[in-house]
Motif scaffolding. Structure first.
Motif, mmCIF file in Angstrom:
data_model
loop_
_atom_site.group_PDB
_atom_site.id
_atom_site.type_symbol
_atom_site.label_atom_id
_atom_site.label_comp_id
_atom_site.label_asym_id
_atom_site.label_seq_id
_atom_site.Cartn_x
_atom_site.Cartn_y
_atom_site.Cartn_z
ATOM 1 N N ILE A 171 55.196 -4.755 43.489
ATOM 2 C CA ILE A 171 56.469 -4.232 42.990
ATOM 3 C C ILE A 171 56.418 -2.714 42.898
ATOM 4 O O ILE A 171 57.367 -2.014 43.287
ATOM 5 C CB ILE A 171 56.809 -4.861 41.629
ATOM 6 C CG1 ILE A 171 57.134 -6.346 41.798
ATOM 7 C CG2 ILE A 171 57.994 -4.144 40.969
ATOM 8 C CD1 ILE A 171 57.286 -7.112 40.498
ATOM 9 N N GLN A 172 55.301 -2.185 42.397
ATOM 10 C CA GLN A 172 55.166 -0.737 42.280
ATOM 11 C C GLN A 172 55.113 -0.057 43.646
ATOM 12 O O GLN A 172 55.497 1.114 43.773
ATOM 13 C CB GLN A 172 53.917 -0.395 41.469
ATOM 14 C CG GLN A 172 54.046 -0.732 39.988
ATOM 15 C CD GLN A 172 52.816 -0.348 39.189
ATOM 16 O OE1 GLN A 172 51.691 -0.457 39.658
ATOM 17 N NE2 GLN A 172 53.036 0.095 37.964
ATOM 18 N N GLU A 173 54.640 -0.773 44.659
ATOM 19 C CA GLU A 173 54.616 -0.230 46.019
ATOM 20 C C GLU A 173 55.907 -0.519 46.769
ATOM 21 O O GLU A 173 55.986 -0.358 47.994
ATOM 22 C CB GLU A 173 53.406 -0.781 46.770
ATOM 23 C CG GLU A 173 52.082 -0.290 46.191
ATOM 24 C CD GLU A 173 50.862 -0.838 46.909
ATOM 25 O OE1 GLU A 173 51.039 -1.609 47.883
ATOM 26 O OE2 GLU A 173 49.736 -0.507 46.499
ATOM 27 N N ASN A 174 56.942 -0.955 46.024
ATOM 28 C CA ASN A 174 58.311 -1.113 46.527
ATOM 29 C C ASN A 174 58.447 -2.198 47.595
ATOM 30 O O ASN A 174 59.325 -2.136 48.455
ATOM 31 C CB ASN A 174 58.833 0.220 47.084
ATOM 32 C CG ASN A 174 60.347 0.315 47.028
ATOM 33 O OD1 ASN A 174 60.979 -0.196 46.096
ATOM 34 N ND2 ASN A 174 60.949 0.956 48.026
ATOM 35 N N GLU A 175 57.597 -3.226 47.521
ATOM 36 C CA GLU A 175 57.669 -4.304 48.509
ATOM 37 C C GLU A 175 58.933 -5.150 48.351
ATOM 38 O O GLU A 175 59.398 -5.741 49.321
ATOM 39 C CB GLU A 175 56.431 -5.194 48.391
ATOM 40 C CG GLU A 175 55.176 -4.611 49.015
ATOM 41 C CD GLU A 175 55.195 -4.626 50.530
ATOM 42 O OE1 GLU A 175 56.065 -5.289 51.112
ATOM 43 O OE2 GLU A 175 54.337 -3.968 51.135
ATOM 44 N N GLY A 199 61.769 -3.858 46.690
ATOM 45 C CA GLY A 199 62.894 -2.992 46.366
ATOM 46 C C GLY A 199 63.167 -3.006 44.875
ATOM 47 O O GLY A 199 62.253 -3.091 44.058
ATOM 48 N N ASP A 200 64.436 -2.922 44.516
ATOM 49 C CA ASP A 200 64.818 -2.940 43.103
ATOM 50 C C ASP A 200 64.888 -4.377 42.605
ATOM 51 O O ASP A 200 65.625 -5.195 43.173
ATOM 52 C CB ASP A 200 66.192 -2.283 42.911
ATOM 53 C CG ASP A 200 66.195 -0.814 43.283
ATOM 54 O OD1 ASP A 200 65.175 -0.151 43.049
ATOM 55 O OD2 ASP A 200 67.221 -0.335 43.803
ATOM 56 N N GLY A 207 64.418 -9.264 44.520
ATOM 57 C CA GLY A 207 64.781 -7.864 44.582
ATOM 58 C C GLY A 207 65.695 -7.564 45.743
ATOM 59 O O GLY A 207 66.076 -8.455 46.507
ATOM 60 N N SER A 208 66.042 -6.296 45.907
ATOM 61 C CA SER A 208 66.975 -5.888 46.947
ATOM 62 C C SER A 208 66.376 -5.990 48.347
ATOM 63 O O SER A 208 67.103 -6.153 49.328
ATOM 64 C CB SER A 208 67.437 -4.451 46.682
ATOM 65 O OG SER A 208 66.319 -3.565 46.606
ATOM 66 N N ASP A 209 65.049 -5.918 48.466
ATOM 67 C CA ASP A 209 64.405 -5.955 49.776
ATOM 68 C C ASP A 209 63.453 -7.136 49.955
ATOM 69 O O ASP A 209 62.859 -7.296 51.020
ATOM 70 C CB ASP A 209 63.605 -4.665 50.004
ATOM 71 C CG ASP A 209 64.485 -3.430 49.984
ATOM 72 O OD1 ASP A 209 65.640 -3.514 50.453
ATOM 73 O OD2 ASP A 209 64.033 -2.382 49.480
ATOM 74 N N LYS A 253 60.143 -12.388 52.155
ATOM 75 C CA LYS A 253 60.959 -11.332 52.746
ATOM 76 C C LYS A 253 61.717 -11.854 53.960
ATOM 77 O O LYS A 253 61.331 -12.857 54.575
ATOM 78 C CB LYS A 253 60.093 -10.136 53.156
ATOM 79 C CG LYS A 253 59.237 -9.560 52.037
ATOM 80 C CD LYS A 253 58.662 -8.208 52.382
ATOM 81 C CE LYS A 253 59.685 -7.121 52.169
ATOM 82 N NZ LYS A 253 59.092 -5.760 52.247
ATOM 83 N N GLY A 272 59.146 -3.447 35.262
ATOM 84 C CA GLY A 272 59.092 -2.055 34.869
ATOM 85 C C GLY A 272 59.417 -1.813 33.418
ATOM 86 O O GLY A 272 59.957 -0.758 33.062
#
Length: 346
Positions: free
Chosen positions: A138-142, A144-145, A264-266, A278, A192
């Motif tokens: 999550i912190q590495e944006n895998e 998204g939001d 998440g968004s992504d 994904k 977060g």
């Protein structure tokens, strides 16, 4: 390097099964110096089993001799003991939940700030391998939001029939404050440390109040049972994240279930078992881990983080303000059920 002198407050099951063995494995950094319990004979027995040199019948005397304490008492006593320890200049690791009420949490945090000592809460699910891997992705944006979390901590028929788990006066509640609190903390941390703004909740205890219960974890009196055994909630957060939450000691389901899923968004992920989901390359891809680093026993990294934080080598992974938010949600779920309305949070 001087060893951290550790005191144990409360010598029951969680102290003997998790905290004391973990500190014993960190013997190069921490010394198990003494144990206190309102039942002095019980403290003596624990000290004998684990070769702890000092036994106390006065908690203030313990505070004078140690650098840190681990509080393993019923929930009712968390706030007072933590506050006293911090005022005495002693670091505190307190078992979950942080306290019975938000007001008690605030007292603990005020004492922490005044003392300059560390106050951390033993939400050990954060130290499990799968959640730590999920947090990294999550912190590495895998994904998204984060947008929607689905959280279930369900047991089929496992009301704890020992200790004081079903004693509302000493614990403040049942399945939510004992079991579900771990999953509230874990999911909010993964998102977060999102700030909750509105809570709608419903609590039940109908199953545990019926006669002739089938229960896998001991016996209890259905006639006097007055805590929750099943809880549902819908929680909104300030970053436009929402959570569907459910926890139970006693549910008519096929099997026990622990599930944390975040969309998440992504992308999205499931924590138990760990999997990344994904839509990529024109495909729907589900990725699992062949090997995930970390300890099998989360009690060890939890103890190590607290000890190292007290020694000035790390920062606490579970901060008091974060644990307060968990208690804030728990309090709001109970209030929502009793009032029949959603609860807005400051």
């Amino acid at each position: 390097m001087n060893k951290l002198r550790m005191g144990i407050i409360g010598s029951g099951g969680i102290a003997q099964s998790r905290h004391i063995p973990a500190y014993q494995q960190l013997s190069e950094q921490v010394e198990l110096f003494g144990v206190y319990d309102v039942d002095y004979e019980k403290a003596k027995q624990a000290a004998l089993v684990f070769a702890i040199p000092n036994v106390y019948d006065d908690v203030q005397a313990l505070f004078k001799e140690v650098d840190a304490v681990t509080i393993c008492t019923p929930n009712k006593f968390h706030a007072d003991l933590a506050e006293q320890a911090l005022i005495a200049g002693v670091h505190v690791l307190c078992e979950k939940p942080m306290a019975m009420t938000v007001e008690e949490c605030d007292r603990m945090i005020a004492a922490e700030k005044t003392s300059g000592k560390i106050l951390s809460i033993a939400y050990h699910y954060r130290f499990m391998k799968e959640p730590r891997a999920a947090r990294q992705l999550i912190q590495e944006n895998e994904i998204g939001d984060p947008m929607v979390a689905r959280v279930q901590a369900l047991r089929r028929r496992k009301v704890p029939g020992w200790g004081v788990f079903t004693n509302k006066q000493l614990q403040g509640g049942g399945s939510l404050i004992d079991y579900g609190c771990h999953f509230l903390d874990l999911s909010m941390w993964l998102m977060g440390n999102a700030k909750p703004v509105e809570v709608t909740g419903t609590t039940y205890n109908r199953l545990s109040k019926t006669p002739q219960q089938v229960n896998q974890w001991g016996t209890f009196d259905h006639e006097t049972f007055n805590v929750d055994d099943h809880v549902t909630a819908y929680i909104r957060f300030d970053n436009n994240v929402s959570m569907l939450f459910e926890t139970s000691w006693s549910a008519n389901i096929a099997e026990d279930k622990e599930a944390v899923s975040i969309s998440g968004s992504d992308g999205g992920l499931d924590v138990f078992p760990f999997q990344l989901n994904k839509a990529q390359h024109g495909m729907l891809l589900n990725t699992s881990s062949q090997w995930t680093p970390g300890d099998e026993d989360p009690g060890l990294p939890q103890a190590a983080n607290f000890v190292n934080s007290c020694l000035g080598l790390e920062q606490p992974i579970v901060k008091s303000e974060e644990a307060r938010r968990v208690s804030q949600v728990i309090e709001a779920i109970y209030e929502s059920c009793s009032t029949g309305r959603s609860i807005r949070l400051d």
